[in-house]
Design a protein around this motif. Structure first.
Motif, PDB file in Angstrom:
ATOM      1  N   PHE A  20     -12.599 -26.039  23.295  1.00  0.00           N
ATOM      2  CA  PHE A  20     -11.437 -25.414  23.241  1.00  0.00           C
ATOM      3  C   PHE A  20     -11.027 -24.420  21.940  1.00  0.00           C
ATOM      4  O   PHE A  20      -9.901 -24.518  21.422  1.00  0.00           O
ATOM      5  CB  PHE A  20     -10.292 -26.194  23.611  1.00  0.00           C
ATOM      6  CG  PHE A  20     -10.545 -27.233  24.875  1.00  0.00           C
ATOM      7  CD1 PHE A  20     -10.533 -26.665  26.079  1.00  0.00           C
ATOM      8  CD2 PHE A  20     -10.879 -28.841  24.619  1.00  0.00           C
ATOM      9  CE1 PHE A  20     -10.749 -27.613  27.174  1.00  0.00           C
ATOM     10  CE2 PHE A  20     -11.010 -29.423  25.578  1.00  0.00           C
ATOM     11  CZ  PHE A  20     -10.984 -29.024  26.929  1.00  0.00           C
ATOM     12  N   SER A  21     -12.156 -23.739  21.597  1.00  0.00           N
ATOM     13  CA  SER A  21     -11.942 -22.693  20.542  1.00  0.00           C
ATOM     14  C   SER A  21     -11.010 -21.635  20.942  1.00  0.00           C
ATOM     15  O   SER A  21     -10.711 -21.229  22.495  1.00  0.00           O
ATOM     16  CB  SER A  21     -13.132 -22.119  20.151  1.00  0.00           C
ATOM     17  OG  SER A  21     -13.870 -23.156  19.522  1.00  0.00           O
ATOM     18  N   VAL A  22     -10.034 -21.086  20.284  1.00  0.00           N
ATOM     19  CA  VAL A  22      -8.906 -20.395  20.649  1.00  0.00           C
ATOM     20  C   VAL A  22      -9.701 -19.015  21.493  1.00  0.00           C
ATOM     21  O   VAL A  22      -8.988 -18.675  22.365  1.00  0.00           O
ATOM     22  CB  VAL A  22      -8.216 -19.645  19.469  1.00  0.00           C
ATOM     23  CG1 VAL A  22      -7.156 -20.817  18.789  1.00  0.00           C
ATOM     24  CG2 VAL A  22      -9.176 -18.972  18.498  1.00  0.00           C
ATOM     25  N   GLN A  23     -10.887 -18.492  21.188  1.00  0.00           N
ATOM     26  CA  GLN A  23     -11.347 -17.412  21.560  1.00  0.00           C
ATOM     27  C   GLN A  23     -11.778 -17.981  23.154  1.00  0.00           C
ATOM     28  O   GLN A  23     -11.980 -16.931  24.207  1.00  0.00           O
ATOM     29  CB  GLN A  23     -12.485 -16.721  20.914  1.00  0.00           C
ATOM     30  CG  GLN A  23     -13.770 -17.637  20.535  1.00  0.00           C
ATOM     31  CD  GLN A  23     -13.471 -18.553  19.350  1.00  0.00           C
ATOM     32  OE1 GLN A  23     -12.539 -18.779  18.782  1.00  0.00           O
ATOM     33  NE2 GLN A  23     -14.816 -18.917  19.119  1.00  0.00           N
ATOM     34  N   HIS A  24     -11.944 -18.988  23.359  1.00  0.00           N
ATOM     35  CA  HIS A  24     -12.468 -19.470  24.774  1.00  0.00           C
ATOM     36  C   HIS A  24     -11.449 -19.112  25.605  1.00  0.00           C
ATOM     37  O   HIS A  24     -11.848 -18.799  26.769  1.00  0.00           O
ATOM     38  CB  HIS A  24     -12.946 -20.816  24.786  1.00  0.00           C
ATOM     39  CG  HIS A  24     -14.297 -21.142  23.802  1.00  0.00           C
ATOM     40  ND1 HIS A  24     -14.748 -22.415  23.757  1.00  0.00           N
ATOM     41  CD2 HIS A  24     -15.002 -20.217  23.060  1.00  0.00           C
ATOM     42  CE1 HIS A  24     -15.944 -22.358  22.875  1.00  0.00           C
ATOM     43  NE2 HIS A  24     -15.919 -21.237  22.547  1.00  0.00           N
ATOM     44  N   PHE A  25     -10.347 -19.045  25.253  1.00  0.00           N
ATOM     45  CA  PHE A  25      -9.025 -19.113  26.269  1.00  0.00           C
ATOM     46  C   PHE A  25      -8.930 -17.797  26.835  1.00  0.00           C
ATOM     47  O   PHE A  25      -8.209 -17.254  27.799  1.00  0.00           O
ATOM     48  CB  PHE A  25      -8.005 -19.339  25.656  1.00  0.00           C
ATOM     49  CG  PHE A  25      -7.802 -21.011  25.527  1.00  0.00           C
ATOM     50  CD1 PHE A  25      -7.192 -21.785  26.582  1.00  0.00           C
ATOM     51  CD2 PHE A  25      -8.260 -21.608  24.498  1.00  0.00           C
ATOM     52  CE1 PHE A  25      -7.183 -23.001  26.448  1.00  0.00           C
ATOM     53  CE2 PHE A  25      -8.029 -22.744  24.265  1.00  0.00           C
ATOM     54  CZ  PHE A  25      -7.725 -23.590  25.346  1.00  0.00           C
ATOM     55  N   LYS A  26      -9.940 -16.592  26.192  1.00  0.00           N
ATOM     56  CA  LYS A  26      -9.801 -15.324  26.691  1.00  0.00           C
ATOM     57  C   LYS A  26     -10.009 -15.003  28.013  1.00  0.00           C
ATOM     58  O   LYS A  26      -9.897 -14.345  28.892  1.00  0.00           O
ATOM     59  CB  LYS A  26     -10.663 -14.396  25.792  1.00  0.00           C
ATOM     60  CG  LYS A  26     -10.053 -14.046  24.634  1.00  0.00           C
ATOM     61  CD  LYS A  26     -10.939 -13.039  23.739  1.00  0.00           C
ATOM     62  CE  LYS A  26     -10.385 -12.600  22.346  1.00  0.00           C
ATOM     63  NZ  LYS A  26     -11.234 -11.810  21.655  1.00  0.00           N
ATOM     64  N   SER A  27     -11.040 -15.874  28.576  1.00  0.00           N
ATOM     65  CA  SER A  27     -11.437 -16.017  29.932  1.00  0.00           C
ATOM     66  C   SER A  27     -10.634 -16.288  30.963  1.00  0.00           C
ATOM     67  O   SER A  27     -10.555 -15.917  31.982  1.00  0.00           O
ATOM     68  CB  SER A  27     -12.606 -17.036  30.253  1.00  0.00           C
ATOM     69  OG  SER A  27     -12.210 -18.301  29.951  1.00  0.00           O
ATOM     70  N   LEU A  28      -9.487 -16.826  30.790  1.00  0.00           N
ATOM     71  CA  LEU A  28      -8.131 -17.306  31.595  1.00  0.00           C
ATOM     72  C   LEU A  28      -7.096 -16.209  31.490  1.00  0.00           C
ATOM     73  O   LEU A  28      -6.413 -16.274  32.443  1.00  0.00           O
ATOM     74  CB  LEU A  28      -7.654 -18.528  31.051  1.00  0.00           C
ATOM     75  CG  LEU A  28      -8.293 -20.154  30.646  1.00  0.00           C
ATOM     76  CD1 LEU A  28      -7.399 -21.055  30.318  1.00  0.00           C
ATOM     77  CD2 LEU A  28      -9.141 -20.223  32.151  1.00  0.00           C
TER      78      LEU A  28
END
Length: 329
Positions: free
Chosen positions: A264-272
Motif C-alpha cells: 500500500f505505497s501511496v503511488q499504488h493507489f493511482k490504479s484506483l
C-alpha cells in the motif's frame, strides 16, 4: 532523483552507456521498459530528473484525456468536464503519490484507461484489438496492470462475447512482441520472471511484512486520507440501477491487485483513481439530471473537495526563488 529514480537511472545508464543488461548490470523489481526510459534520458541529456518526469506527466495527461473521453461517450460533455477536475486533482494528492510522476504507475494506468475507452468504443472496427494491445503495453510496464486487463476481459465475456478473441489477440501479440525485443536485447526471460515478478514475494522481499503492518498501512493510506472523498460517489454509483458495470468491475479488480502485494505505497493507489473518478461522476450526473443540484454548485463542490491540499509545491517554489546554501552543514 528519488531513491527509486536513482536505481533506474543507474541501471539505465549501465545499459545504454556500457552495455550492461538489466538484471545483470543492475537489479530492481521493475520492467526493463522503465530502465530503458532512464537509459534514453541519460544518453540524451546526462544525469537528470526532468526528462523521465516530463514523460510521465505526458502519459498521465493522456490518461486524463481518455478519462474525459470515456465520460463524454457514456454521459455528456458536462460529465467529461467534471471528471477532468475529479481525476485531475486526485492524481496530484499526496495519498496517490502525486509527485511520483516518473514511476511505472503513470504508464500502466494511462494505458489501462486507453484500453477501457476502446472497449466501450467496441462498435468501432478493431477497437477491442487495439484495447488488448494497450492493455498489453500497460502490463509490460507494470505487472499489476494485469488486473485492469482481467477486468476488461471479464466485462467482454459478460457483455460482448464476440469481442473477446480480438481483445485477447491484441494483448498476446503485444506481450510476445515486447518479450521478443527483450530477448534480442539480451535480457533472459527467466531473469525477467525472477526479478520483475517473483522478487516481489518471499522472505526479505518488499512484501515481507507482518499482517498487522499491512492492515495498519492500508487503513492509514485508504481510510485516513483524501481517498475517502470517493466513498459517497462509490456508494451512490452502486445504488444507480442504470449504471455501466464496467467501472465497478474495474475498481474491484484493481483493488484486488492492490491487496495481493499488500504494501500500500501511496503511488499504488493511482490504479484506483480512474474508476473511482468515473463512478463519482456517474453519481454526480445522476444528481444533476434527477435532482435540484445545478452544474455550478456541482463544480464548486468538486473543486473545494478534490483540490489537492499539499505544501510541497510551495516549498519547491521557495527553494527555486531562494536556493538553500549547500555549503551549510
Amino acid at each position: 532523483l528519488t531513491f527509486d529514480e536513482a536505481m533506474w537511472q543507474y541501471i539505465g545508464r549501465n545499459w545504454f552507456r556500457h552495455g550492461l543488461i538489466p538484471y545483470s548490470g543492475g537489479v530492481d523489481n521493475k520492467s526493463p521498459l522503465i530502465f530503458a526510459i532512464y537509459g534514453m534520458s541519460d544518453k540524451l541529456f546526462g544525469v537528470n530528473f526532468w526528462f523521465p518526469r516530463l514523460l510521465g506527466i505526458c502519459f498521465q495527461s493522456a490518461g486524463l484525456y481518455y478519462t474525459y473521453k470515456i465520460a463524454v461517450r457514456l454521459m455528456s460533455e458536462r460529465a467529461g468536464l467534471i471528471v477532468l477536475f475529479i481525476y485531475g486533482f486526485s492524481i496530484l494528492w499526496h495519498a496517490s503519490g502525486g509527485k511520483y510522476v516518473s514511476y511505472t504507475e503513470s504508464y500502466a494506468v494511462a494505458f489501462t484507461i486507453m484500453a477501457v475507452y476502446f472497449v466501450i468504443s467496441a462498435d468501432r472496427k478493431n477497437a477491442c484489438f487495439i484495447s488488448g494491445m494497450l492493455a498489453g503495453l500497460g502490463f509490460m510496464f507494470r505487472i499489476s496492470a494485469l488486473f485492469g486487463f482481467l477486468a476488461l476481459l471479464t466485462y467482454l465475456v459478460l457483455v460482448k462475447k464476440n469481442k473477446v478473441l480480438p481483445y485477447l489477440l491484441g494483448f498476446l501479440i503485444t506481450v510476445f512482441s515486447i518479450c521478443t525485443l527483450f530477448g534480442l536485447a539480451g535480457i533472459r526471460l527467466h531473469d525477467l520472471f525472477t526479478f520483475a515478478l517473483m522478487d516481489n514475494f518471499g522472505p526479505g522481499s518488499v512484501t515481507d511484512h507482518t499482517l498487522f503492518w499491512k492492515i495498519n498501512n492500508f487503513f492509514n493510506h485508504f481510510f485516513f486520507s483524501e481517498l475517502v472523498l470517493f466513498f459517497p460517489g462509490l456508494i451512490g454509483y452502486c445504488l444507480i440501477k442504470t449504471r455501466n458495470n464496467i467501472f465497478l468491475l474495474w475498481f474491484i479488480f484493481e483493488f484486488t491487485g492492490l491487496m495481493i502485494p499488500g504494501i500500500f505505497s501511496v503511488q499504488h493507489f493511482k490504479s484506483l483513481l480512474p474508476s473511482l473518478s468515473l463512478m463519482s461522476e456517474f453519481s454526480i450526473n445522476e444528481l444533476l439530471e434527477n435532482h435540484s443540484l445545478g452544474i455550478r454548485k456541482a463544480m464548486i463542490l468538486v473543486i473545494i473537495c478534490f483540490f489537492p491540499k499539499i505544501t510541497e509545491p510551495w516549498f519547491g517554489l521557495k527553494n527555486l526563488m531562494d536556493p538553500p546554501d549547500k555549503n551549510l552543514n
